[in-house]
Design a protein around this motif. Structure first.
Motif, PDB file in Angstrom:
ATOM      1  N   HIS A  87       0.718  -1.405  -0.094  1.00 43.51           N
ATOM      2  CA  HIS A  87       0.137  -0.160   0.004  1.00 43.51           C
ATOM      3  C   HIS A  87       0.793   1.323   0.069  1.00 43.51           C
ATOM      4  CE1 HIS A  87      -3.791  -2.517   0.995  1.00 43.51           C
ATOM      5  NE2 HIS A  87      -2.819  -3.066   1.750  1.00 43.51           N
ATOM      6  N   ILE A  88       2.118   0.989  -0.418  1.00 42.95           N
ATOM      7  CA  ILE A  88       3.072   2.314  -0.375  1.00 42.95           C
ATOM      8  C   ILE A  88       2.921   3.146  -1.504  1.00 42.95           C
ATOM      9  CG2 ILE A  88       5.533   3.187  -0.545  1.00 42.95           C
ATOM     10  CD1 ILE A  88       6.261   0.547   1.237  1.00 42.95           C
ATOM     11  N   PRO A  89       2.675   4.593  -1.391  1.00 40.04           N
ATOM     12  CA  PRO A  89       2.443   5.203  -2.680  1.00 40.04           C
ATOM     13  C   PRO A  89       3.644   5.057  -3.639  1.00 40.04           C
ATOM     14  CG  PRO A  89       2.014   6.600  -0.516  1.00 40.04           C
ATOM     15  CD  PRO A  89       2.509   5.146  -0.193  1.00 40.04           C
ATOM     16  N   ASN A  90       3.350   5.188  -4.890  1.00 39.54           N
ATOM     17  CA  ASN A  90       4.520   4.914  -5.892  1.00 39.54           C
ATOM     18  C   ASN A  90       5.671   5.665  -5.716  1.00 39.54           C
ATOM     19  OD1 ASN A  90       2.953   3.034  -7.341  1.00 39.54           O
ATOM     20  ND2 ASN A  90       1.777   4.661  -8.542  1.00 39.54           N
ATOM     21  N   ARG A  91       5.602   7.036  -5.234  1.00 38.59           N
ATOM     22  CA  ARG A  91       6.600   7.901  -5.161  1.00 38.59           C
ATOM     23  C   ARG A  91       7.803   7.423  -4.266  1.00 38.59           C
ATOM     24  NH1 ARG A  91       5.088  13.255  -1.549  1.00 38.59           N
ATOM     25  NH2 ARG A  91       6.933  13.918  -2.557  1.00 38.59           N
ATOM     26  N   TYR A  92       7.186   6.443  -3.224  1.00 37.88           N
ATOM     27  CA  TYR A  92       8.076   6.064  -2.146  1.00 37.88           C
ATOM     28  C   TYR A  92       8.497   4.416  -2.412  1.00 37.88           C
ATOM     29  CZ  TYR A  92       6.866  10.192   0.773  1.00 37.88           C
ATOM     30  OH  TYR A  92       6.650  11.072   1.202  1.00 37.88           O
ATOM     31  N   MET A  93       7.975   3.931  -3.430  1.00 37.97           N
ATOM     32  CA  MET A  93       8.342   2.479  -3.713  1.00 37.97           C
ATOM     33  C   MET A  93       9.991   2.234  -3.805  1.00 37.97           C
ATOM     34  SD  MET A  93       5.892   0.510  -3.425  1.00 37.97           S
ATOM     35  CE  MET A  93       6.671  -0.733  -4.155  1.00 37.97           C
ATOM     36  N   SER A  94      10.713   3.279  -4.289  1.00 35.55           N
ATOM     37  CA  SER A  94      12.095   3.034  -4.544  1.00 35.55           C
ATOM     38  C   SER A  94      12.873   2.890  -3.163  1.00 35.55           C
ATOM     39  CB  SER A  94      12.542   4.192  -5.171  1.00 35.55           C
ATOM     40  OG  SER A  94      12.433   5.404  -4.568  1.00 35.55           O
ATOM     41  N   ILE A  95      12.234   3.196  -1.997  1.00 34.17           N
ATOM     42  CA  ILE A  95      13.043   3.209  -0.638  1.00 34.17           C
ATOM     43  C   ILE A  95      12.790   1.630  -0.003  1.00 34.17           C
ATOM     44  CG2 ILE A  95      12.842   5.468  -0.116  1.00 34.17           C
ATOM     45  CD1 ILE A  95      10.712   4.667   2.179  1.00 34.17           C
ATOM     46  N   VAL A  96      11.822   0.890  -0.658  1.00 36.19           N
ATOM     47  CA  VAL A  96      11.577  -0.368  -0.013  1.00 36.19           C
ATOM     48  C   VAL A  96      12.760  -1.371  -0.138  1.00 36.19           C
ATOM     49  CG1 VAL A  96      10.087  -2.622  -0.287  1.00 36.19           C
ATOM     50  CG2 VAL A  96       9.065  -0.258  -0.683  1.00 36.19           C
ATOM     51  N   PRO A  97      13.567  -1.430  -1.160  1.00 31.48           N
ATOM     52  CA  PRO A  97      14.835  -2.191  -1.127  1.00 31.48           C
ATOM     53  C   PRO A  97      15.894  -1.909  -0.055  1.00 31.48           C
ATOM     54  CG  PRO A  97      14.206  -1.816  -3.285  1.00 31.48           C
ATOM     55  CD  PRO A  97      13.254  -0.961  -2.457  1.00 31.48           C
ATOM     56  N   GLN A  98      15.884  -0.327  -0.019  1.00 36.35           N
ATOM     57  CA  GLN A  98      16.973  -0.215   1.234  1.00 36.35           C
ATOM     58  C   GLN A  98      16.164  -0.205   2.575  1.00 36.35           C
ATOM     59  OE1 GLN A  98      16.312   1.648  -1.697  1.00 36.35           O
ATOM     60  NE2 GLN A  98      18.262   1.865  -2.480  1.00 36.35           N
ATOM     61  N   LEU A  99      14.874  -0.298   2.771  1.00 34.08           N
ATOM     62  CA  LEU A  99      14.180  -0.557   4.003  1.00 34.08           C
ATOM     63  C   LEU A  99      14.568  -2.076   4.558  1.00 34.08           C
ATOM     64  CD1 LEU A  99      11.059   1.515   3.983  1.00 34.08           C
ATOM     65  CD2 LEU A  99      13.022   2.059   5.161  1.00 34.08           C
ATOM     66  N   LYS A 100      14.473  -2.957   3.385  1.00 32.12           N
ATOM     67  CA  LYS A 100      14.672  -4.279   3.691  1.00 32.12           C
ATOM     68  C   LYS A 100      16.168  -4.503   4.036  1.00 32.12           C
ATOM     69  CE  LYS A 100      10.758  -6.105   0.926  1.00 32.12           C
ATOM     70  NZ  LYS A 100      10.379  -6.871  -0.318  1.00 32.12           N
ATOM     71  N   LEU A 101      17.201  -3.939   3.361  1.00 33.99           N
ATOM     72  CA  LEU A 101      18.367  -3.993   3.750  1.00 33.99           C
ATOM     73  C   LEU A 101      18.825  -3.668   5.028  1.00 33.99           C
ATOM     74  CD1 LEU A 101      20.336  -2.797   0.491  1.00 33.99           C
ATOM     75  CD2 LEU A 101      20.390  -5.014   1.424  1.00 33.99           C
ATOM     76  N   LEU A 102      18.108  -2.585   5.554  1.00 35.59           N
ATOM     77  CA  LEU A 102      18.130  -1.966   7.144  1.00 35.59           C
ATOM     78  C   LEU A 102      17.917  -3.316   7.870  1.00 35.59           C
ATOM     79  CD1 LEU A 102      19.187   0.193   8.744  1.00 35.59           C
ATOM     80  CD2 LEU A 102      16.971   1.289   8.521  1.00 35.59           C
ATOM     81  N   SER A 103      16.540  -3.891   7.630  1.00 35.41           N
ATOM     82  CA  SER A 103      15.949  -4.673   8.511  1.00 35.41           C
ATOM     83  C   SER A 103      17.001  -5.678   8.739  1.00 35.41           C
ATOM     84  CB  SER A 103      14.811  -5.091   7.963  1.00 35.41           C
ATOM     85  OG  SER A 103      14.048  -6.077   8.909  1.00 35.41           O
ATOM     86  N   ALA A 104      17.562  -6.316   7.599  1.00 33.33           N
ATOM     87  CA  ALA A 104      18.499  -7.308   7.522  1.00 33.33           C
ATOM     88  C   ALA A 104      19.626  -7.066   8.361  1.00 33.33           C
ATOM     89  CB  ALA A 104      18.784  -8.073   6.308  1.00 33.33           C
ATOM     90  N   GLN A 105      20.311  -5.803   8.213  1.00 36.94           N
ATOM     91  CA  GLN A 105      21.363  -5.269   8.705  1.00 36.94           C
ATOM     92  C   GLN A 105      21.268  -5.368  10.228  1.00 36.94           C
ATOM     93  OE1 GLN A 105      24.152  -4.861   7.431  1.00 36.94           O
ATOM     94  NE2 GLN A 105      25.152  -4.441   9.753  1.00 36.94           N
ATOM     95  N   PHE A 106      19.911  -5.041  10.823  1.00 40.15           N
ATOM     96  CA  PHE A 106      19.550  -5.152  12.035  1.00 40.15           C
ATOM     97  C   PHE A 106      20.027  -6.414  12.780  1.00 40.15           C
ATOM     98  CE2 PHE A 106      17.060  -1.161  12.210  1.00 40.15           C
ATOM     99  CZ  PHE A 106      17.859  -0.646  13.252  1.00 40.15           C
ATOM    100  N   ASP A 107      19.703  -7.623  12.162  1.00 41.66           N
ATOM    101  CA  ASP A 107      19.762  -8.819  12.393  1.00 41.66           C
ATOM    102  C   ASP A 107      21.177  -9.299  12.544  1.00 41.66           C
ATOM    103  OD1 ASP A 107      17.066  -9.342  12.387  1.00 41.66           O
ATOM    104  OD2 ASP A 107      16.747 -10.151  10.597  1.00 41.66           O
ATOM    105  N   ARG A 108      22.089  -8.818  11.496  1.00 44.36           N
ATOM    106  CA  ARG A 108      23.529  -8.920  11.413  1.00 44.36           C
ATOM    107  C   ARG A 108      24.047  -8.334  12.634  1.00 44.36           C
ATOM    108  NH1 ARG A 108      22.704  -9.024   5.826  1.00 44.36           N
ATOM    109  NH2 ARG A 108      22.728  -6.850   5.464  1.00 44.36           N
ATOM    110  N   TRP A 109      23.731  -7.097  13.088  1.00 43.69           N
ATOM    111  CA  TRP A 109      24.347  -6.453  13.925  1.00 43.69           C
ATOM    112  C   TRP A 109      24.168  -7.175  15.056  1.00 43.69           C
ATOM    113  CZ3 TRP A 109      20.898  -4.243  17.611  1.00 43.69           C
ATOM    114  CH2 TRP A 109      21.513  -4.028  18.977  1.00 43.69           C
ATOM    115  N   GLN A 110      22.788  -7.601  15.582  1.00 43.05           N
ATOM    116  CA  GLN A 110      22.555  -8.299  16.753  1.00 43.05           C
ATOM    117  C   GLN A 110      23.256  -9.534  16.987  1.00 43.05           C
ATOM    118  OE1 GLN A 110      19.993  -7.309  19.290  1.00 43.05           O
ATOM    119  NE2 GLN A 110      21.678  -8.805  20.430  1.00 43.05           N
ATOM    120  N   ASP A 111      23.321 -10.498  15.821  1.00 46.59           N
ATOM    121  CA  ASP A 111      24.267 -11.574  15.725  1.00 46.59           C
ATOM    122  C   ASP A 111      25.433 -11.237  16.293  1.00 46.59           C
ATOM    123  OD1 ASP A 111      22.014 -12.985  15.125  1.00 46.59           O
ATOM    124  OD2 ASP A 111      22.483 -13.154  12.995  1.00 46.59           O
ATOM    125  N   SER A 112      26.378 -10.166  15.582  1.00 50.50           N
ATOM    126  CA  SER A 112      27.654 -10.032  15.857  1.00 50.50           C
ATOM    127  C   SER A 112      27.759  -9.547  17.388  1.00 50.50           C
ATOM    128  CB  SER A 112      28.233  -8.939  15.037  1.00 50.50           C
ATOM    129  OG  SER A 112      27.462  -7.654  15.216  1.00 50.50           O
TER     130      SER A 112
END
Length: 335
Positions: A124-149
């Motif tokens: 449901h994200i407006p089209n103008r913001y769709m380009s940030i979705v991949p980066q938001l997913k990268l950030l979410s995955a990075q939180f997991d890597r940080w927590q593991d380390s």
């Protein structure tokens, strides 16, 4: 009227009228459903914008916390380098408790709830913001890597403290004799130097590296939002990065005789952001040769590894190029 048509045995006209009524009902239902969908989509967009504003505050807060941990890591790196090179004297150990407590880790508490909430709006994200979705997913995955380390680093520190407790009676005391015994251990025990090197690799080179990547990704997302929401004249990404305490790479006009001068002894993540309207390629220059090419489309960014002092080359579509020297806490905004 139905009865009149039926009574006059005008079946065809009756059926046409009945079908027309049915079609009107169906069209009315479809219109109502479409209006309802529009209203629901509008509500979702409003909720997303509200979540996005909360996420923006979270990213700024997390960067503030990360900066504090990273500064502490630079101090630790300096102490470890001095200790490994026998540059810390007994008096220095006496006067500065931080020198005696180099093997310890800090835990910063990043906020993640609004990141998860923003990703829940993906459909449901407006089209103008769709380009940030991949980066938001990268950030979410990075939180997991940080927590593991961090979990690994924390266990390393706990094990080291347990080892000290079991082996040395002075470790649990704070009197002057205990301090002198502690200093004797730091100055003369080769096991300490081995543990110090292991800690640097475990904590600084992994946990803190992941913290610097978190910071760079967060800063890149904030910059992308700046570009999306403001016109080219209104947006000032350099000012944004300065506010986040990031430092620009150094432009190098002449690479003749360039030598890499590392600023820290562990890897960190920096930020390269393409704010142009063209596709560019970034190379890391090693021994005056291009390595690790990375293509960035307009609005793209990535978080290269650096110890500070590396040389990078930016190549534009017309094959013009510029050279820059990386810095710790650094960014390169390509405009």
């Amino acid at each position: 009227m139905r009865y009149k048509f039926a009574a006059e045995n005008r079946v065809g006209k009756y059926l046409s009228y009945a079908i027309g009524e049915i079609l009107l009902v169906v069209i009315g239902i479809l219109i109502a459903l479409q209006v309802n969908n529009w209203n629901e989509e509008r509500k979702q967009h409003v909720a997303f914008k509200r979540t996005l504003e909360a996420l923006r505050q979270d990213l700024n807060y997390n960067i503030y916390l990360a900066n504090s941990d990273i500064i502490d890591a630079y101090n630790k790196d300096s102490i470890i380098t001095m200790a490994l090179n026998n540059k810390i004297t007994r008096d220095m150990y006496r006067e500065n408790p931080d020198f005696r407590n180099a093997i310890n880790s800090r835990y910063f508490y990043p906020v993640q709830d609004n990141l998860s909430a923003a990703l829940s709006f993906e459909n449901h994200i407006p089209n103008r913001y769709m380009s940030i979705v991949p980066q938001l997913k990268l950030l979410s995955a990075q939180f997991d890597r940080w927590q593991d380390s961090y979990s690994i680093s924390f266990e390393t520190v706990i094990n080291y403290n347990d080892w000290l407790t079991d082996r040395f009676s002075w470790y649990s005391r704070n009197d002057s004799l205990a301090v002198e015994s502690n200093i004797d251990y730091l100055l003369n025990d080769p096991v300490y130097l081995n543990k110090l090197s292991f800690f640097r690799n475990n904590y600084l080179n992994n946990t803190i590296w992941n913290v610097t990547i978190l910071r760079s990704l967060s800063a890149g997302i904030l910059a992308k939002l700046e570009q999306i929401e403001k016109s080219e004249k209104e947006s000032d990404i350099n000012a944004l990065f300065d506010q986040l305490r990031l430092k620009p790479y150094n432009h190098i006009s002449d690479t003749t005789g360039f030598t890499t001068d590392q600023q820290v002894q562990f890897r960190t993540g920096s930020l390269i952001y393409n704010a142009t309207n063209q596709t560019i390629t970034v190379f890391r220059i090693i021994d005056f040769r291009r390595n690790y090419p990375r293509t960035l489309n307009p609005g793209d960014f990535y978080t290269p590894i650096t110890n500070g002092g590396d040389l990078v080359e930016v190549v534009y579509e017309n094959q013009d190029s510029q050279f820059y020297q990386t810095v710790i806490d650094g960014y390169l905004l390509i405009e």
